[in-house]
Design an enzyme around this catalytic site. Structure first.
Site, PDB file in Angstrom:
ATOM      1  NE  ARG A  53      -1.670  -2.253   2.789  1.00  0.00           N
ATOM      2  CZ  ARG A  53      -1.553  -3.514   2.326  1.00  0.00           C
ATOM      3  NH1 ARG A  53      -2.380  -3.947   1.434  1.00  0.00           N
ATOM      4  NH2 ARG A  53      -0.594  -4.309   2.772  1.00  0.00           N
ATOM      5  CE  LYS A  83      27.177  -4.283  -4.665  1.00  0.00           C
ATOM      6  NZ  LYS A  83      27.329  -3.367  -5.824  1.00  0.00           N
ATOM      7  NE  ARG A 104       7.034   0.820   5.248  1.00  0.00           N
ATOM      8  CZ  ARG A 104       5.783   0.365   5.235  1.00  0.00           C
ATOM      9  NH1 ARG A 104       5.550  -0.905   5.011  1.00  0.00           N
ATOM     10  NH2 ARG A 104       4.769   1.195   5.410  1.00  0.00           N
ATOM     11  CG  HIS A 132       3.478   4.528   8.535  1.00  0.00           C
ATOM     12  ND1 HIS A 132       3.685   5.377   7.470  1.00  0.00           N
ATOM     13  CD2 HIS A 132       3.101   3.342   7.993  1.00  0.00           C
ATOM     14  CE1 HIS A 132       3.431   4.745   6.345  1.00  0.00           C
ATOM     15  NE2 HIS A 132       3.084   3.501   6.629  1.00  0.00           N
TER      16      HIS A 132
END
Length: 317
Positions: A53, A83, A104, A132
């Site tokens: 979403r 890496k 995120r 969030h």
């Protein structure tokens, strides 16, 4: 000056109302097939955790406004992070490729670290069990659209309240409104964190804790259900202590007010039964759609497109 979006506490009520007004205009733009408001701009979506979403919502928002997207779906495995590159170096490099970074990450505070070194706006699309903020913005926007007002709202927040970052950010935003009452309903091992309660106390927001959803359901205007997030628990035993406590079903619907709404940040994992979807109070799919409008508004704002007359013109054509 670069305007990063890293947490919900940075928003005052006046800015929220401006953003929601912009989102209303963005809905008109989306309904008319989009615009070229962000033509020539590039958004980098950098996701270190799975998302459907939020990532698609941001990417859809950018495309609706004529911008372009560069993306990595699993940055932990398919970026230079594997890496050994530091987050800071990754952000410095991507700052040279894009005009805005949507990120995120699985670590609390990652968005702040990214914003500290970025040369373009960073938008926090979720940082571990932290915050969030863009989900909380679309949650408040949904309450406003569904009820017509946020002041005076009584809301039950249900489920995983310890690791539920959407709940934390929503509490911080609700503190901007008057006469709000929050009921925290959770299993004993995933209560709302003390830092969130302390913030609400400082802001004078009423809240109660209760582990019996059936006692609370009839008292609220909004039932905000959340998933028990299996991936956040330290072990399976702790997850199983929290799982399966609360389910929204026909029996619970009978206890709710006729004008109340049911929200969920999604995905759901059995805590709202499919039979509930047909009930007009089930607002969670409308809530997800509202995320596109809010993120269109956020991207326009972050990229300096704040002339409301120009945006309204784009909405008409």
């Amino acid at each position: 000056m670069i305007r990063h979006i890293v947490g919900a506490k940075q928003f005052a009520r006046s800015e929220l109302e401006t953003l929601f007004y912009l989102a209303d205009e963005m809905e008109a733009i989306e309904r008319n097939g989009g615009s070229q408001l962000l033509s020539g701009k590039i958004m980098a979506s950098l996701f270190f955790e799975p998302s459907t979403r939020t990532r698609f919502s941001f990417e859809s928002a950018m495309c609706r406004l004529g911008g372009q997207v560069i993306s990595t779906e699993n940055a932990s495995q398919f970026s230079s992070a594997i890496k050994g590159e530091t987050l800071e170096d990754t952000i410095r490099v991507i700052s040279g490729y894009a005009d805005v970074i949507v990120m995120r990450h699985y670590e609390v505070g990652a968005a702040e670290r990214a914003a500290a070194v970025a040369e373009v706006p960073v938008i926090n699309a979720g940082d571990g069990a932290g915050e969030h903020p863009t989900q909380a913005l679309l949650d408040i926007y949904t309450i406003r659209k569904e009820r017509g007002i946020v002041d005076g709202t009584s809301i039950a927040m249900v489920g995983d309240l310890t690791y539920g970052r959407t709940v934390h950010s929503l509490c911080f935003l609700l503190a901007n409104y008057n006469d709000v009452t929050i009921y925290f309903v959770s299993p004993p091992n995933v209560p709302i964190p003390g830092k969130v309660k302390e913030f609400l106390q400082q802001k004078g927001v009423r809240f109660y804790e209760n582990d019996r959803l059936h006692e609370v359901a009839g008292k609220v205007d909004v039932l905000y259900q959340t998933r028990i997030q299996k991936e956040r628990f330290p072990n399976r035993a702790e997850y199983e202590k929290a799982a399966g406590h609360y389910t929204v079903d026909y029996e619970l619907l009978d206890k709710m007010n006729e004008r109340a709404i049911i929200m969920h940040p999604l995905p759901r994992a059995g805590e709202i039964l499919p039979e509930v979807d047909a009930d007009p109070r089930a607002a969670y799919f409308r809530q997800a759609k509202n995320g596109v409008y809010i993120r269109m508004a956020l991207l326009a704002h972050a990229l300096g497109k704040r002339d409301i007359t120009a945006i309204q013109t784009a909405a008409r054509y």
